[in-house]
Structure formats: structure tokens, C-alpha cells
Design a protein around this motif. Structure first.
Motif: not given
Lengths: 393, 527
Positions: A238-249, A274-290
Motif C-alpha cells: 500500500l505504501l509503495e503504491s503511494n510512492t513511499r519508500i518503506v524502511h525495514s524499521s 500518506v497524509n503526513n508525508t510526501a512522495d518518495n519519503d522514507l517511512i521509518t519507525v518514527a513516521v509510523v509512531e507519529k
């Protein structure tokens, strides 16, 4: 793969639920009619529509949502109409032949169906008729003429029963009895199967009418949450289809933050990320927590509020107070053993406290961890929401 | 631009497209979803949620134009828009009939309504009309994107079975995709016993952030030939934009209405028109009040009259209502973005009207008319709007006007009362950092900044704490305090909970700039 929220996910947007689909097809092969049970938002309708869209196991599937039906006649009329909208059925050579040459005595009786150049179709024009009889005749005729098994997927069936019950309890019981007779008709059951589901529980709806015997022939299949591997896979897709890069964390923290992997919670989380980030952003554990913090923020309160409201409608007086106290205790302490629950029962003067705990287990609030002998919240998100909105107020 | 502030659908297409500068992320998100779907199966339905003036209607229209102008989509997808006031729609079949009329009028589906009329006596009229509609669409190989403004108005007219039917259609039939708006949270969507519970993807239209406000102001400036002035404000006095955001709650329509006063940033005449400007808000704000249930109106009234944030306990005393009821209603008002909750150091929260300008309007319209209270709305406005220097200039300007006998008697008295309030202003009410530092704090704040730049965080906190005894209230609310706490508490953003969103943004901006200064400082070897 799009992140579909609210509506069922179909086609490329459906996340394969191999285990659940297999359970259903196995049960159909064994000749069962089925009710699918699961809390809201686990993906019941999406699974039904997956069967429909892919003609799984070579059956003819017809999907009917009957939530706005309020009487038996309209119910069968709607079923017949929807069956005839299915191209494979309306264009079936065997069925057309049955209507054309008049050899099928059941088809001969049916007034609701007309023969067109393109095949058979529902006939709106002719006068009023008994749709229950017409439907039964059609199914009997179908079973005698057609090779492929017909599987009728009835969504929101418990709501239909509720609608009929509001007019007359007796009519609702008769409706259920006739439905059962239809399923068990030896001719029909050779080729026709029913699968029921709905947002409200069928067992509960029927037990209000003291008519559980009318559905005791149904094989109950429970749709469970996704496995950890599936959940991580869905999250990433789901995240990759929204052009986000998923970090293993980010993937790894799902075990801690979600635990109970119902697709809806994953979808909510992804939407917030997706609402909190932009295209090609790296999605880390901190982003998930937020994102998670925002999910249980006020504006999302209503995603979980129904767990509390349901508790209030399901239990009354002392039972409610006890159930609420149990959940508060587990939310605050993280894990609670049987002894504490017993002490709480004494405090709230509840005698049948085991039934209440069982109900909380069944409805997906909590689970019992065998290894530690502790009760815990199924979903850490729900636990955090409970802490914030129930424990603190 | 202001001509169509309340009726964006009367603005011509090209103007609306040209002036659409905010909400681009939302537009892009929904539109790319529309572009990438073929509607083979029912697609995601959307609900845009935001109070009046947040740009819902404009966004619906922008989506409509985007679909119309897309060379691929416009071959098969027809936008059908329902304006806010659909007084003739009372049942679900009316919706299908309205769509049929629209298709006839806009897209040449001749004879469709005639065909429908033939069935008015049918027992299953609604189902038959829907079938006629979908057959007509199939024949022309078209699908519909239905854009409904204020869907709550429609839903409350339908009986429950009709809402079930609507849900069933949207869930199973791929002819229609729905994008709707609502100014308030709908019970139909949040109550788990309702058919449409969690059915939509809900997009919240929040108040504009700093960058979006700048975009909107720049566009307004271009339309009003005030670009130079706005550029100067952005460049030299960005804290003024924060003030505007705080006053307006980031609501685009309020920002647009306040634009003239905003550009007249120095003791000009526009303030004299404030009363007129406030009147221009009456349709917006009166509608907002009238739409509230009676209990919520009482609560909003009490909160507005108090101006400062108020606790549930205080409200209980003033309204003689049970605290349980007040809390529940405050929760609802918060969901609908009328009230904002602020955390305190205790478990008890305090509440204030989210849009401060709404509060000012309320005081003007409903405040006591007899005494000094009659000017309180202007006092509140000036307190937020003007820094100390500007207030002084305004007062001097006023005195000079009196001397020149430039003012009529009413204005003379009115402003005399207004300015007389300012002797008592406490500095902590003011919003921005630079312009509102009381003289005796300048030195303290300078030294705290110096300590932060050199990363002596704990020392900075100790310095602040030492001064707390004297002016603790002021310091506790000062942004410098939050900045220092941010560094001493391991960069934990949770400490911003008690700040309003606008102030939080200011703090974060200052932190960013501080970090840049730190880097620069280190690079130059601490010189």
C-alpha cells in the motif's frame, strides 16, 4: 494496489486471503451452506466479491446486498433479479433451452422470467406474483438443467431479518423457516448454495427471535486477521503504491504497534502516513509512531468509539460496569490475570463474570495469552485509545 | 475575488482554476485516484469534512473542472454536481431524477426524464428509475462522478431503509462514484449502528498552515494589486501572518475577508471599516451558530463571552448544566472544529473558540451594549492584531485626529474607550515572539537564546526557571520556554500539546532557524 477505505477492495486492490477462500471453497465442496462471521472491518464483503469476480472453483456466483429489503416478497424478487443480471446465467444454453422447449416443468410455471434474443431476463411487466414460489421454482429448474453450481452470496442478511422483524416478529421467523426449507430442499441443494454475512451478527439477530434452530444447518466460517507476514506485505504494498519508500524499521514495528492485523487498521495507518508525508519519503519507525498518535487523536476517535458504545448496548447495569472496569484495568496494567478479574467481579457484585469475559474474548477486545496466563488487549491501538479516552475521562 | 466568497459556483471556470492555490495536495490525491480508476468495480467514495469557508465547494468545483479537462476521463466520466441547497430532494428516487435532469441538460441524454415519468405509479419506482438511469449510461458507455455539497442535508431527509439502499448501490454498482462534503461530523458516518458507518474515505480540510496562508495571501495580493505590500510583509514581518492565521483559524474565507485590513498594516484607515468587515462575516458565522443544537449554542455563547479559555467547572457554574453534558457537547464541538481544547498541567482541559475572529464577531454582535463592554470586540481584535509599537502609533494617530477634529463624536468616544483598555494589557496575551517582548525580558531572552545557540541547554533552562518566580505565567506561555524544553527533553514534540497549532508552528520554525544558527556558529568556529 490502492488503499481503499470503507468500500470493499476488489480486483487488483484486493489483498489475497488464500486461507479464508480455501476454507470457503472446501466447505462448499462438502455441500455446506455457510455463514461468515467476523467483527466489522475484517474484510468479509471483499472476500465474497473476490469469489464473485473470479468465479472461484468454477461456480456461478451472484452477490446480493439485501440491507434495504423489508419484506419476504421483495427479498426473493431482488434475488431473482440479481441472478438474472449474471451474464453466465442469463446466457446459459441449458437454461435457455429449458425455457424454450418447455420441457422443464418448473420453468413453465415462472412468470417473472422472459425469453429475449439475448437470453433469459427478469420480466418486470407482468402482474404481481408470489416471488417466493417463483424463486423456488427457478432454483429447482436451475438445479435440474445447469451443470455449474450456483452460489448466492447474501450480504447484510441479518439487517434484512431486523427490517422484517420491525414489522412483525412472526413474519421474520417464518421468513427464516422458509429460507431454511429452501436450503434443505434435496433438489435445490444439489446445485445451489447460500453464503450469508453482514455487519451485525446473524446468530445474535436470530437468537433475539428465539429462532436459532432456523440457521443450525449453516456451517460457520470465521474470518481471522492477517498473519504477520501478510500484514507486513500489505503494509509495504500500500505504501509503495503511494510512492513511499518503506524502511525495514517501519515494517518491524508493526508487530509491536498493531499485533492484531485486521486490514482496516493497516489501511488507517497507511492513510495517516500518506497524509503526513510526501512522495518518495522514507517511512521509518518514527513516521509510523507519529501516524499512530494521530490515529488515536480526537478526529479519529470515532474509529474506535464503537467498541465502547457496543459495550454499553451489549451489557446492562452492573455487567456493563464490570466489563468496562475489566477493560480499563487491562488497558492500564497491560496484562491482567484471572485472579484480578475475579476480585473485580466481587467488587462489582457480578456473579456470571466468566460469560462477560468470554464475550469480550469473542468480540475481539481481548485475548488470553496461554504462555503467561494473562489477558491482554488484542489491538495495542485500541488499548492506547482506551487509555486516552476511557481511562482518562 | 470577494464577490464570490459565499458562492464559488458563480465564479467562472477559468477564474476558479487560476485562483485555486491552496488544497492542492488534497486535489492531487483525489484526482490521481480518479484518473487511475476505470470504475470496473465500485471505487473509493470520499467525504470532505471542514467547517464553512474551508474551501469544500471550491474543491468540488475544481475536481469537476479537472475531470472535464482531462482528455482521457472526459470521454467516459461525467461530473454531476449537486449544489448545497437541494430543497426538492426528499427521497432517494429524487436523487436519480435530479441526475437524469442534469444528464439531459448538460450531456444530451435526451428523453431520459420522459422515460422516467412513465413509471411514477410503479411500486418499485426508485429501483426502476435507477435501472433506467444505468441503462442510459451503459448505452452511451458513460459513468458518473457525483459531487454533492453538504450531503448531511440530503441524508437527514431519507429514511433509514433508503440510506441502506444508497449504501448498497454505492457498494455494488459501479455506475456512480460519490464525492461529498459536510461542514460537520455526520452521525450517519460515526455511529456504528448506521448504514454508512465508516463507509467513506474522510478527508479533513484543516486550517491552512503557514506556507498555504502565504500562497493564498500572494494570490489575493495579485488579484488586488497589492503584491508589493504582501511581499514586504512576508519578508519583513512574517509574525503578522501567524497572527492572521490565529485570528482566522486558518480558514481561507476568513483570510480572504480580512485581506484588506491585513495589507493596511500600519495605522491606516481600514481598521475603521472593521465593523463593516465583521458584518460581511455575519452570513458565515450566523449560519454556524444557527446550525448548532440548542445546548451547544448555550455553551458556545458562554465560551465566546469569556474570550479566554474556560474550564468545564466554570461552564458548569455559569450555565447550571451538568458537567457530563457540557463535556459531551464540548467533545462534539471540538470534532466539528468550533471549539479548541487546550491541555493544562492538571487533568482538566480548558476550552476556547477555535477561530478567534469568530469570537470577536460574536462579542461585537452579542456583547453588552451599555458600557465599556460595547467596545470589547475591538479591543480583542487590536490586542491580537497589533504589536506594542503599532498600538502606540495607532493611539498617537488617534490623538492627532482628535486634535484636528477629524473624527465624529461617536468615533471619538468609541476609540477613547477602546484605547483606554490598553493600559491594562498583559503581555502574555500577545502572540508573536519578536514584537511582544516586554522591555525587562529582552535581556533575559537574549541570553537564553545565546545559551541555546551554544548548546548550553540545561543552563538555559535553569536561567528561565530562576525567573519563573517573578513572572511565571508569562514565561510559562512564552515560546522561548517551549524551545528550551524541546532541547532539554530530548526533542519531544509532546510538550507542544498545550500550544495551539499556530503557536506550535512558530515554535518549530524558530527551532529550525536556531539549529541553522547553531550550525553556522560551529562552522565559523564559534565566532
Amino acid at each position: 494496489m490502492k488503499n481503499i477505505i470503507g468500500s470493499p477492495a476488489r480486483g487488483h486492490n484486493f489483498y489475497e486471503r488464500g486461507r479464508e477462500v480455501k476454507k470457503i471453497t472446501d466447505s462448499l465442496r462438502n455441500g455446506n451452506n455457510i455463514q461468515i462471521t467476523a467483527p466489522r472491518r475484517v474484510g468479509k464483503t471483499s472476500i465474497l466479491l473476490h469469489l464473485l469476480d473470479n468465479d472461484i472453483a468454477g461456480h456461478h456466483y451472484v452477490y446480493v446486498d439485501t440491507e434495504n429489503i423489508t419484506d419476504e416478497q421483495s427479498f426473493y424478487q431482488k434475488l431473482l433479479m440479481e441472478i438474472l443480471k449474471n451474464d453466465k446465467i442469463s446466457g446459459s444454453r441449458q437454461l435457455i433451452a429449458g425455457f424454450k422447449n418447455g420441457t422443464n416443468r418448473f420453468f413453465r410455471k415462472i412468470k417473472s422470467i422472459q425469453l429475449l434474443n439475448t437470453g433469459i431476463a427478469f420480466n418486470n411487466e407482468s402482474p404481481e406474483r408470489d416471488y417466493c414460489d417463483e424463486f423456488e421454482d427457478f432454483l429447482t429448474g436451475y438445479a435440474g438443467a445447469e451443470d455449474a453450481e450456483l452460489v448466492i452470496l447474501i450480504d447484510e442478511f441479518p439487517q434484512t431479518i431486523e427490517n422484517i422483524r420491525k414489522n412483525s416478529e412472526q413474519s421474520a421467523i417464518q421468513f427464516l423457516q422458509r429460507k431454511r426449507a429452501l436450503r434443505l430442499n434435496p433438489e435445490i441443494s444439489k446445485k445451489v448454495k447460500f453464503i450469508y454475512t453482514g455487519s451485525i451478527g446473524l446468530n445474535q439477530t436470530v437468537s433475539v427471535l428465539s429462532a436459532t434452530a432456523t440457521i443450525n444447518d449453516l456451517n460457520s466460517i470465521e474470518v481471522g486477521p492477517l498473519s504477520e507476514t501478510e500484514a507486513k506485505d500489505l503494509f509495504r504494498k500500500l505504501l509503495e503504491s503511494n510512492t513511499r519508500i518503506v524502511h525495514s524499521s517501519a515494517e518491524e514495528c508493526l508487530q509491536e504497534v498493531l499485533q492484531w492485523y485486521i486490514p482496516f487498521h493497516i489501511q488507517l495507518l497507511v492513510q495517516e502516513i500518506v497524509n503526513n508525508t510526501a512522495d518518495n519519503d522514507l517511512i521509518t519507525v518514527a513516521v509510523v509512531e507519529k501516524a499512530l498518535n494521530k490515529i488515536i487523536d480526537l478526529r479519529y476517535k470515532n474509529h474506535f468509539d464503537h467498541y465502547y458504545t457496543r459495550l454499553k448496548t451489549h451489557f446492562t447495569d452492573e455487567s456493563f460496569k464490570y466489563a468496562n472496569a475489566v477493560l480499563k484495568e487491562i488497558a492500564e496494567k497491560n496484562a491482567v490475570n484471572k485472579k484480578i478479574l475475579g476480585e473485580l467481579a466481587l467488587q462489582y457484585q457480578v456473579t456470571e463474570h466468566r460469560h462477560i469475559i468470554e464475550s469480550l474474548l469473542y468480540d475481539g477486545y481481548i485475548y488470553f495469552e496461554d504462555a503467561t496466563r494473562f489477558y491482554r488487549f488484542n489491538s495495542p491501538i485500541l488499548q492506547r485509545w482506551w487509555l486516552k479516552f476511557i481511562c482518562e475521562t | 475575488m470577494s464577490t464570490f466568497l459565499y458562492n464559488p459556483d458563480r465564479k467562472n471556470k477559468q477564474d476558479l482554476i487560476d485562483e485555486f492555490v491552496i488544497r492542492n495536495k488534497v486535489l492531487k490525491g483525489i484526482f490521481s485516484d480518479i484518473q487511475s480508476g476505470d470504475m470496473k468495480y465500485p471505487e473509493q467514495h470520499y467525504l470532505l469534512l471542514g467547517p464553512e469557508g474551508t474551501g469544500k465547494t471550491t474543491l468540488l468545483l475544481r475536481l469537476k473542472y479537472a475531470v472535464e479537462d482531462d482528455p482521457v476521463l472526459n470521454k467516459w466520466l461525467l461530473p454531476v454536481i449537486f449544489r448545497e441547497e437541494q430543497y426538492h430532494i426528499w427521497k432517494l428516487s429524487d436523487v436519480w431524477e435530479q441526475i437524469a435532469t442534469y444528464l439531459e441538460d448538460e450531456y444530451g441524454f435526451d428523453g431520459l426524464t420522459k422515460e422516467i415519468v412513465k413509471h411514477v405509479q410503479d411500486k418499485y419506482f426508485e429501483e426502476n428509475v435507477f435501472n433506467i438511469l444505468t441503462k442510459a449510461l451503459d448505452k452511451q458507455k458513460k459513468k458518473i462522478i457525483l459531487l454533492v455539497d453538504n450531503i448531511g442535508d440530503l441524508l437527514k431527509r431519507f429514511d433509514r431503509i433508503e440510506v441502506h439502499r444508497l449504501r448498497a448501490i454505492l457498494q455494488t454498482d459501479a455506475h456512480i462514484r460519490l464525492i461529498a462534503t459536510t461542514p460537520e461530523v455526520l452521525i450517519e458516518v460515526i455511529d456504528y449502528t448506521q448504514p454508512l458507518f465508516e463507509f467513506f474515505k474522510v478527508i479533513y480540510l484543516q486550517g491552512l498552515d503557514y506556507d498555504e496562508s502565504v500562497l493564498l495571501l500572494s494570490k489575493l495580493a495579485a488579484l488586488n494589486n497589492e503584491t508589493k505590500k504582501i511581499d514586504r510583509i512576508i519578508d519583513k514581518n512574517p509574525s503578522r501572518i501567524e497572527t492572521l492565521r490565529m485570528l482566522s483559524g486558518g480558514t481561507p474565507r476568513t483570510i480572504a475577508l480580512l485581506f484588506q485590513i491585513f495589507v493596511d498594516n500600519e495605522y491606516g484607515n481600514a481598521l475603521n471599516d472593521l465593523e463593516k468587515v465583521l458584518d460581511a462575516f455575519t452570513p458565515l458565522y450566523k449560519h454556524r451558530m444557527d446550525d448548532l443544537p440548542a445546548q451547544q449554542q448555550r455553551i458556545v455563547d458562554a465560551v465566546a463571552r469569556n474570550w479566554e479559555a474556560i474550564s468545564v467547572k466554570q461552564l458548569t457554574e455559569r450555565l447550571r448544566m451538568e458537567s457530563k453534558i457540557i463535556s459531551a457537547q464540548l467533545g462534539q464541538l471540538e470534532k466539528n472544529q468550533v471549539i479548541e481544547k487546550r491541555a493544562t498541567s492538571t487533568k482538566n482541559h480548558i476550552y476556547l473558540l477555535q477561530e478567534r475572529f469568530f469570537n470577536i464577531w460574536y462579542l461585537m454582535r452579542y456583547g453588552r451594549k451599555q458600557d465599556r463592554e460595547s467596545v470589547i470586540w475591538l479591543v480583542k481584535f487590536l490586542e491580537m492584531w497589533s504589536d506594542k509599537k503599532e498600538l502606540e502609533k495607532r493611539t498617537i494617530n488617534y490623538i492627532s485626529k482628535i486634535q484636528k477634529r477629524d473624527l465624529d463624536k461617536r468615533s471619538e468616544e468609541f476609540y477613547a474607550q477602546t484605547y483606554s483598555f490598553f493600559e491594562k494589557i498583559k503581555p502574555e496575551i500577545k502572540s508573536s515572539l519578536k514584537n511582544n517582548i516586554p522591555e525587562h525580558f529582552s535581556q533575559l531572552i537574549d541570553s537564553v537564546f545565546a545559551l541555546l545557540i551554544t548548546k548550553h541547554y540545561q543552563l538555559a533552562l535553569n536561567t528561565l526557571n530562576k525567573s519563573m518566580t517573578e513572572d511565571s505565567e508569562y514565561l510559562k506561555h512564552h515560546v522561548i520556554f517551549y524551545i528550551t524544553k524541546y532541547f532539554t527533553e530530548n526533542k519531544n514534540e509532546d510538550l507542544f500539546i498545550s500550544l495551539g497549532s499556530e503557536k506550535k508552528e512558530t515554535v518549530l520554525k524558530l527551532i529550525t532557524s536556531l539549529v541553522q544558527t547553531q550550525i553556522k556558529f560551529e562552522k565559523t568556529g564559534g565566532i
